[in-house]
Motif scaffolding. Structure first.
Motif, PDB file in Angstrom:
ATOM      1  N   ASP A  79       0.841  -1.292   0.004  1.00  0.00           N
ATOM      2  CA  ASP A  79      -0.162   0.078  -0.006  1.00  0.00           C
ATOM      3  C   ASP A  79       0.864   1.225   0.101  1.00  0.00           C
ATOM      4  N   GLY A 108       2.553   1.529  -3.366  1.00  0.00           N
ATOM      5  CA  GLY A 108       1.465   1.976  -4.464  1.00  0.00           C
ATOM      6  C   GLY A 108       0.936   3.532  -4.197  1.00  0.00           C
ATOM      7  N   GLY A 109       1.273   4.089  -3.174  1.00  0.00           N
ATOM      8  CA  GLY A 109       1.064   5.479  -2.747  1.00  0.00           C
ATOM      9  C   GLY A 109      -0.480   5.526  -2.184  1.00  0.00           C
ATOM     10  N   VAL A 110      -1.054   4.495  -1.812  1.00  0.00           N
ATOM     11  CA  VAL A 110      -2.407   4.655  -1.140  1.00  0.00           C
ATOM     12  C   VAL A 110      -2.300   4.622   0.353  1.00  0.00           C
ATOM     13  N   LEU A 111      -0.968   4.537   0.787  1.00  0.00           N
ATOM     14  CA  LEU A 111      -0.790   4.755   2.199  1.00  0.00           C
ATOM     15  C   LEU A 111       0.394   5.471   2.334  1.00  0.00           C
ATOM     16  N   GLY A 112       0.231   6.635   3.354  1.00  0.00           N
ATOM     17  CA  GLY A 112       1.342   7.135   3.589  1.00  0.00           C
ATOM     18  C   GLY A 112       2.452   6.612   4.689  1.00  0.00           C
ATOM     19  N   ASP A 158       6.866  11.000  -2.238  1.00  0.00           N
ATOM     20  CA  ASP A 158       6.169  12.272  -1.211  1.00  0.00           C
ATOM     21  C   ASP A 158       6.243  13.489  -2.102  1.00  0.00           C
ATOM     22  N   GLU A 199       2.068  12.859  -8.115  1.00  0.00           N
ATOM     23  CA  GLU A 199       1.480  12.429  -9.636  1.00  0.00           C
ATOM     24  C   GLU A 199       2.322  12.004 -10.657  1.00  0.00           C
ATOM     25  N   LYS A 240       3.209   8.439  -9.578  1.00  0.00           N
ATOM     26  CA  LYS A 240       2.070   7.406  -9.613  1.00  0.00           C
ATOM     27  C   LYS A 240       1.627   7.138 -10.983  1.00  0.00           C
ATOM     28  N   ARG A 241       2.002   7.921 -11.940  1.00  0.00           N
ATOM     29  CA  ARG A 241       1.754   7.933 -13.357  1.00  0.00           C
ATOM     30  C   ARG A 241       2.686   6.735 -13.798  1.00  0.00           C
ATOM     31  N   TYR A 267      -1.122  -0.634  -9.632  1.00  0.00           N
ATOM     32  CA  TYR A 267      -1.236  -1.073  -8.431  1.00  0.00           C
ATOM     33  C   TYR A 267      -2.419  -1.986  -8.617  1.00  0.00           C
ATOM     34  N   ARG A 305      -5.142   7.750 -15.128  1.00  0.00           N
ATOM     35  CA  ARG A 305      -3.803   7.447 -15.258  1.00  0.00           C
ATOM     36  C   ARG A 305      -2.795   8.275 -16.384  1.00  0.00           C
TER      37      ARG A 305
END
Lengths: 241, 252
Positions: free
Chosen positions: A50, A53-57, A71, A75, A78-79, A83, A107
């Protein structure tokens, strides 16, 4: 030939209140490499993925995707990643083609780029002829396929899959293994699993997690089998004489 | 934080389609239509039954106070139900991980969902206005008052939507989100009454917090800047809290 690093994690740590779920994990993943995350339930695999995948800090530590700090430039980073969470993120009321088009456009693909990209992802995931089917009516196996298709529809450099074969029958699992091998031809793939056989067949490298920590590492082709490495990693240090 | 208009439109479009395909929206619209139409007919019947000297207000005012008033109550009950679908249900089902891992900002996600919610709010706002306008060939109505009442109704609905979405950003339990939204909206509805009880101590504060105290002037044809500011502040605050919560959840 240079090796391109698609993922780098440094001191990745996550607390949930007072509980330490992931503790100071470091690793790198190169393009073309398949990396497995192996561990018992609660070992921290999903939390780790997570965060990647950038869904959890993260509470502490940093993640770079293709050299981009997740961080600082989320954007852009994540491009470059796709995930598939443990539970595929689907909207039951949507149709397969419509959902994948939405995922592709979300995306960053344009309207006209999305059409061939969706067709290609559907073909790779064995979803031909399913465009008009509603996601809520699909079987577990097909939902998982759609979940993978949404993760690869924008041809990311990094593919993150959380237990992609859980709940699938052996035939579907075999198909997924083939798909992951194909994906690894153009991307770095990291996936979590409980299955030793699957990990040893697919992975170039396996990280073994225990209690949120990196407890061991196994390299494909090493004389020690994965089962033995896993058993050693699960053994508390004081028990080894 | 940057806001990509393309992502905003994409998310709003998906959310709107999701709402349109859900039976909840159509049930809410049908029920609201029924209730508003019933009050509209009752108001007309009461008004026409009275002799001219016994009428204390014109037809336009009767319509705005009764029909737009009941439409606001319908919005108060309906909109949080739709707002819950926006975030709470996605947290529960795990669908939020799709946009959590996508190159979109929490602000774009939140505003996209909020814009989609404003479409049913606008539709519900149009119901009493449409009914009142059907009388235009027969009687002279004060279009200005109808306009201000519609503006007030839309602003109230927009506030309810923001509160619904804001509460749903804080929990993965849709039932809890619904209860929380209604609790806040109920508190904001009755807090004005508390002002009457403690008037000698803190005059005006409780009334200022009540949404209905700010809604009433719109129904009488008044657009006061303090009322507009109240609704905009409420919307902004609810969305800001929701955005902070979302940003914490997805860690960006």
């Amino acid at each position: 030939m240079t090796i391109e690093t698609v993922l780098e994690a440094e001191d990745l740590t996550r607390h949930f209140g007072t509980r330490l779920a992931v503790d100071g994990i470091h690793f790198r993943l190169s393009r073309g490499e398949v990396l497995g995350l192996l561990g018992a339930n609660g070992a921290g695999k999903t939390t780790c993925l997570d965060m990647l995948g950038g869904v959890l800090g993260s509470t502490r530590g940093r993640v770079w995707v293709c050299g981009l700090d997740l961080d600082e430039v989320p954007e852009a980073a994540k491009r470059r990643l796709g995930y598939l969470p443990e539970q595929p993120p689907l909207y039951p009321e949507m149709r397969v083609g419509e959902y994948l088009t939405f995922a592709a456009r979300l995306r960053g693909l344009g309207r006209y780029q999305a059409v061939p990209a969706v067709a290609a992802a559907m073909a790779r995931c064995g979803l031909g002829g399913m465009e008009r089917r509603r996601l809520g009516q699909l079987s577990k196996g097909y939902r998982q396929r759609v979940g993978i298709a949404q993760a690869i529809v924008h041809t990311p450099a990094l593919v993150i899959l959380d237990e992609p074969t859980s709940g699938l029958d052996p035939l579907q699992s075999a198909e997924f293994i083939g798909l992951i091998q194909t994906l690894a031809q153009s991307a770095g793939v990291i996936f979590s699993t409980h299955r030793l056989a699957e990990a040893s067949a697919l992975c170039h490298r396996v990280l073994i997690l225990q209690g949120g920590r990196l407890a061991g590492e196994w390299l494909a082709g090493s004389p020690e089998g994965l089962a033995s490495a896993f058993a050693t990693a699960q053994t508390p240090p004081e028990a080894i004489t | 934080m940057r806001l990509d208009p393309r992502s905003l439109v994409l998310i709003a479009g998906r959310e709107l389609w999701g709402l349109l395909r859900a039976p909840a929206l159509w049930v809410i619209l049908a029920l609201s239509e029924g209730v508003v139409a019933w009050v509209f007919l009752q108001t007309l019947e009461r008004f026409t039954a009275l002799d001219a000297p016994r009428r204390v207000a014109g037809l336009t005012l009767e319509l705005t106070l009764n029909v737009f008033g009941i439409a606001a109550v319908a919005l108060l009950f309906a909109v949080p139900v739709l707002g819950i679908k926006g975030l709470s249900e996605e947290f529960r089902s795990g669908a939020w991980r799709l946009w959590g891992s996508a190159p979109v900002t929490p602000l774009a996600v939140l505003l996209g969902k909020y814009l989609a919610l404003l479409v049913p709010v606008a539709t519900l706002t149009a119901l009493p206005l449409g009914m009142a306008l059907t009388l235009l060939p027969l009687v002279a109505l004060d279009l200005g008052t109808l306009g201000t009442a519609s503006l007030g109704l839309f602003l109230a609905g927009a506030l309810f939507a923001a509160i619904g979405l804001g509460v749903s950003a804080h929990t993965a339990q849709p039932a809890l989100a619904a209860a929380g939204s209604y609790a806040i909206l109920l508190a904001l509805s009755v807090v004005g009454q508390a002002g009457a009880v403690v008037r000698s101590h803190g005059e005006g504060v409780f009334e200022w917090l009540a949404w209905n105290e700010h809604f009433l002037p719109f129904l009488t044809g008044l657009v006061r800047s303090q009322d507009v500011v109240y609704f905009l502040l409420g919307i902004g605050l609810a969305l800001l809290l929701a955005k902070r919560r979302l940003a914490r959840r997805i860690g960006s």
